[in-house]
Design a protein around this motif. Structure first.
Motif, mmCIF file in Angstrom:
data_model
loop_
_atom_site.group_PDB
_atom_site.id
_atom_site.type_symbol
_atom_site.label_atom_id
_atom_site.label_comp_id
_atom_site.label_asym_id
_atom_site.label_seq_id
_atom_site.Cartn_x
_atom_site.Cartn_y
_atom_site.Cartn_z
ATOM 1 N N SER A 129 49.253 61.706 20.369
ATOM 2 C CA SER A 129 50.571 61.199 20.004
ATOM 3 C C SER A 129 51.678 61.915 20.757
ATOM 4 O O SER A 129 52.733 61.363 20.986
ATOM 5 N N GLU A 130 51.429 63.143 21.138
ATOM 6 C CA GLU A 130 52.466 63.863 21.878
ATOM 7 C C GLU A 130 52.454 63.517 23.360
ATOM 8 O O GLU A 130 53.471 63.610 24.038
ATOM 9 N N ARG A 131 51.283 63.165 23.877
ATOM 10 C CA ARG A 131 51.178 63.003 25.319
ATOM 11 C C ARG A 131 50.724 61.624 25.780
ATOM 12 O O ARG A 131 50.743 61.349 26.970
ATOM 13 N N GLN A 168 54.439 57.718 16.551
ATOM 14 C CA GLN A 168 54.428 57.835 18.010
ATOM 15 C C GLN A 168 53.049 57.552 18.581
ATOM 16 O O GLN A 168 52.905 56.872 19.594
ATOM 17 N N VAL A 182 52.856 54.497 21.180
ATOM 18 C CA VAL A 182 52.536 54.774 22.579
ATOM 19 C C VAL A 182 51.166 54.212 22.949
ATOM 20 O O VAL A 182 51.008 53.561 23.981
ATOM 21 N N ILE A 217 59.937 52.009 18.693
ATOM 22 C CA ILE A 217 60.312 52.520 20.013
ATOM 23 C C ILE A 217 61.763 52.967 20.000
ATOM 24 O O ILE A 217 62.098 54.083 20.398
ATOM 25 N N LEU A 257 62.230 56.077 17.827
ATOM 26 C CA LEU A 257 61.731 57.313 18.426
ATOM 27 C C LEU A 257 62.670 57.806 19.510
ATOM 28 O O LEU A 257 62.831 59.013 19.724
ATOM 29 N N LEU A 258 63.301 56.872 20.210
ATOM 30 C CA LEU A 258 64.212 57.270 21.278
ATOM 31 C C LEU A 258 65.556 57.734 20.718
ATOM 32 O O LEU A 258 66.244 58.535 21.335
ATOM 33 N N GLU A 304 56.088 54.488 26.666
ATOM 34 C CA GLU A 304 55.663 55.782 27.198
ATOM 35 C C GLU A 304 56.829 56.772 27.228
ATOM 36 O O GLU A 304 56.651 57.981 27.076
ATOM 37 N N SER A 305 58.025 56.243 27.434
ATOM 38 C CA SER A 305 59.189 57.113 27.623
ATOM 39 C C SER A 305 59.503 57.902 26.363
ATOM 40 O O SER A 305 60.283 58.853 26.391
ATOM 41 N N VAL A 306 58.897 57.489 25.281
ATOM 42 C CA VAL A 306 59.084 58.149 24.008
ATOM 43 C C VAL A 306 58.441 59.536 24.003
ATOM 44 O O VAL A 306 58.813 60.415 23.235
ATOM 45 N N LEU A 307 57.507 59.741 24.906
ATOM 46 C CA LEU A 307 56.805 61.028 24.973
ATOM 47 C C LEU A 307 57.756 62.126 25.436
ATOM 48 O O LEU A 307 58.658 61.895 26.234
#
Lengths: 219, 219
Positions: A39-41, A119, A123, A183, A186-187, B127-130
């Motif tokens: 989830s982080e990467r 996330q 993702v 999305i 999260l942003l 992906e940009s959320v990472l």
DNA sequence: CAACACTTACTTTCTTGTAAGTAAGTTACT
DNA sequence: AGTAACTTACTTACAAGAAAGTAAGTGTTG
């Protein structure tokens, strides 16, 4: 440090039951570390070594349990989703019918408290669209299943038929709205109110379906 | 003396283009290859070598032009988006007001014919959320800008105020719906009718806003 | 003892980025 | 106009590291 079990032997279908509670526990630690790191990467940038570190072993140890990075991802998703390849996991079946719609708003509310899981699913779902992604089947089937139950729920609460294109479109939109909101949230968490927006969407769609719809029911 | 009337000849010289134009052309080829590869593989799995191959040079050549993989991604996004770091790009400004809403449905229709670009934006946005993703600012700012113009458009066509939370939620939902539909469509093109669903969403939301809304208008 | 749960060590393959070289093109100056 | 000085657009070669996966060994345990 002995076996304080939380359920050593389990019915695991065709897979043999794990030898010891400790083994199940270690596997679970890997699954949790996997969820965190994926989830982080994201899948591609996640590394087995980092997952292994967090679970307290080497990357070869992780491979011993799961065989490959791809298989680990799939097991992580099923683990978190509920179907519990392993011992357990929260596995509550979705409610059906109108209850599902309320449940969704609730879930969205809970999700604002655990961005990690959100996330991971956001993702990975988007990533799964890439050619030959290991989780592609998982996410395609998941979306199809969700569309079905949502179409049924929307149909029930608006007097429409779950097979009508408009109802199916609405079902797809509910999922789409939730995914897309995640999305944006999260942003930019402060700019997007996920639960409120989700409720608005459900209300707008059900009103629209009810208004435009039931052939003989309205009278 | 190179006949300056027709430009500098290379060994296989065929272009009547001055050197700077040829350079711009090569850069453009890299940007297009970059868009293609990023959209097929995502940012992390894309490699400079593959992009370079498709543009007909080596990966070091790509780095000569763009400095780093991250910078290339950003330039690719801006290139496709319109702001045209480079010479050109189709830079049409979005229409405003109600026209925007129709424009959206049209655009969605056109998008079904070019899954590559759709995929690039969908995958990269998620992906940009990472953490520390190079395109994070780009997508956050883009979403914020879109929410603004959409809120204005929705306000205009429903007699509401663009600042009201419900209107802003609706704006976020429109973007979310479009993004989310793309994921489902990419996973399962035959099951999801993007343009039809988009229209349904816009209708449902505008009806809901109009009905619930204009303080003095309703009577 | 035999299966299991690992570890260490290694191989293979890729990755981005840098360094340095080269062949052209461009500019400045006479 | 001719030439020297410089820049541009690349190339090849290499550095340095990460990645997944394999093989084989070690200690524990049922």
């Amino acid at each position: 440090m002995a076996d304080e079990a939380e359920g050593p032997g389990r019915t695991a279908g065709q897979h043999a039951t794990p030898r010891s509670a400790r083994t199940a526990q270690r596997r679970r630690a890997v699954l949790e570390a996997g969820l965190a790191v994926f989830s982080e990467r994201g899948f591609h940038k996640a590394s087995l070594s980092e997952i292994a570190d967090r679970a307290g072993m080497t990357h070869a140890g992780v491979l011993h349990h799961f065989g490959s990075k791809e298989q680990l991802l799939i097991d992580v998703l099923r683990f978190r989703d509920g179907s519990g390849v392993d011992g357990d996991a929260g596995t509550r079946p979705l409610p059906e019918g109108e209850a599902l719609l309320n449940h969704l708003v609730e879930t969205v509310g809970e999700n604002t408290a655990r961005p990690g899981v959100v996330q991971a699913f956001t993702v990975l779902a988007a990533e799964s669209v890439l050619e030959a992604h290991p989780a592609q089947d998982y996410f395609r089937d998941r979306a199809a299943g969700l569309r079905d139950v949502l179409a049924a729920a929307l149909a029930e609460s608006t007097g429409r038929d779950a097979g009508e294109p408009e109802v199916r479109d609405a079902a797809a939109l509910v999922i789409a709205g939730m995914d897309g909101l995640q999305i944006q949230w999260l942003l930019d968490p402060e700019e997007v109110a996920m639960p409120r927006a989700t409720r608005l969407m459900l209300e707008a769609l059900t009103q629209r379906l009810a208004q435009n719809g039931p052939p003989g029911t309205t009278g």
